[in-house]
Design an enzyme around this catalytic site. Structure first.
Site, PDB file in Angstrom:
ATOM      1  NE  ARG A   4      -4.298  -1.379   0.192  1.00  0.00           N
ATOM      2  CZ  ARG A   4      -4.481  -2.426  -0.594  1.00  0.00           C
ATOM      3  NH1 ARG A   4      -3.540  -2.752  -1.473  1.00  0.00           N
ATOM      4  NH2 ARG A   4      -5.596  -3.149  -0.529  1.00  0.00           N
TER       5      ARG A   4
ATOM      6  CD  GLU B 122      -2.962   3.269  -5.670  1.00  0.00           C
ATOM      7  OE1 GLU B 122      -4.059   2.713  -5.930  1.00  0.00           O
ATOM      8  OE2 GLU B 122      -1.949   2.641  -5.336  1.00  0.00           O
TER       9      GLU B 122
ATOM     10  CG  HIS C 226      -2.889  -0.692  -6.931  1.00  0.00           C
ATOM     11  ND1 HIS C 226      -3.420  -0.029  -5.856  1.00  0.00           N
ATOM     12  CD2 HIS C 226      -2.796  -1.998  -6.565  1.00  0.00           C
ATOM     13  CE1 HIS C 226      -3.641  -0.883  -4.871  1.00  0.00           C
ATOM     14  NE2 HIS C 226      -3.264  -2.084  -5.283  1.00  0.00           N
TER      15      HIS C 226
END
Length: 331
Positions: free
Chosen positions: A243, A272, A290
């Protein structure tokens, strides 16, 4: 709405999970999917208007904006199950779920191999400068400049794994095959032969690569800061497939710009899809959107897992991937 459609079990969907880009039609044949992101209403208002009686939720950490917590749960008195399409759980208030008796089914270890492969790929890319070399050729610099900066050997690296869960262990096993020396940090010592460090600073002092594989919790938020990066050293490389908020991004940028560490491979970011603009111009940084967990095979597998868990709820069967009492930091 057809009569058959209205008889399907209702499921509220929060966060626009990736599986709907590939299996929307198949999912909609099995369940009446209430897609909150398709409405201009806030999530709370959408629930009040359309979804107060639902028993199941599908969610993803992407696009949620904030944690699914009591403000949402109090509007869903019949909610019995949350199926998350991620391994990480930081987007769900686990304590509140336990208090309300809401079961959670996660992706569990489904993504472990794909994420581990991606982490190794990022490390190879950063230290061998593959993406930078690709840009060098495509930008026409080869005939103009000739020489390209040398990378370094992967197998000589001392790799520290932060969080030796399922993903971390698979990263370690893969990098062992390259001849890397492996050590790890965790809250508890694991039944493995790798050297164990309870303290991340001590791990960084004894490594030149950190691979971040732990869950995001209050304890791991900004765990990797300037102090840790300086301990890693000027040859140091950071890989993050966990993360974004586990790393203090501004301090990482500062260390990269000042040459305090050698490079970074980042698949995740704190805010993000916004990426610190300072990272975009750095040739020693590899950035991806991601996607470490996302392959054709893993998306099919998560579709089957979501369907299986929802069917288990509606047909009173055991969940396929219950979280049970793992409401704790995994690593």
């Amino acid at each position: 709405m057809t009569e058959a459609k209205s008889e399907l079990p209702e499921v509220i969907v929060v966060g626009q999970p990736t599986i709907f880009k590939f299996y929307d039609e198949e999912l909609s044949k099995k369940f009446r999917m209430l897609k909150s992101w398709e409405s201009s209403l806030s999530l709370e208002n959408y629930i009040c208007k359309h979804a107060q009686s639902v028993k199941a939720m599908i969610c993803s950490p992407k696009h949620i904006g904030s944690q699914i917590s009591s403000s949402v749960f109090r509007l869903l008195p019949s909610l019995r199950l949350i199926v998350t399409t991620s391994t990480g759980l930081d987007h769900i208030d686990l304590v509140e779920c336990r208090r309300r008796g809401i079961s959670i089914a996660s992706a569990s270890t489904l993504f472990s191999e794909d994420v581990a492969d991606f982490a190794v790929g990022l490390l190879i890319d950063v230290v061998r400068r593959i993406s930078a070399a690709d840009r060098f050729v495509k930008n026409g610099l080869w005939p103009l400049q000739g020489q390209f900066p040398l990378g370094s050997k992967v197998g000589s690296r001392k790799v520290g794994i932060v969080g030796l869960g399922s993903i971390g262990l698979k990263v370690a096993e893969r990098l062992e095959g390259f001849g890397c020396t492996i050590s790890y940090q965790s809250r508890n010592k694991k039944p493995v032969s790798y050297p164990f460090y309870l303290d991340v600073y001590e791990l960084a002092t004894n490594c030149d690569v950190l691979v971040i594989c732990c869950a995001l919790t209050d304890q791991t938020h900004h765990l990797i800061n300037k102090e840790i990066l300086l301990a890693l050293g000027k040859r140091g490389v950071v890989i993050n497939i966990a993360r974004g908020a586990i790393i203090n991004e501004m301090e990482l940028v500062q260390c990269l710009e000042q040459g305090e560490i050698a490079g970074a491979g980042l698949d995740v970011f704190q805010n993000e899809p916004n990426v610190p603009k300072e990272l975009l111009s750095l040739d020693n940084v590899v950035l991806t959107r991601h996607i470490a967990a996302l392959t054709e095979d893993s998306i099919r597998a998560i579709y089957e897992l979501v369907c299986g868990n929802l069917e288990a709820l509606f047909f009173n069967k055991a969940l396929i991937t219950p979280l049970l009492d793992q409401y704790v930091y995994q690593g």
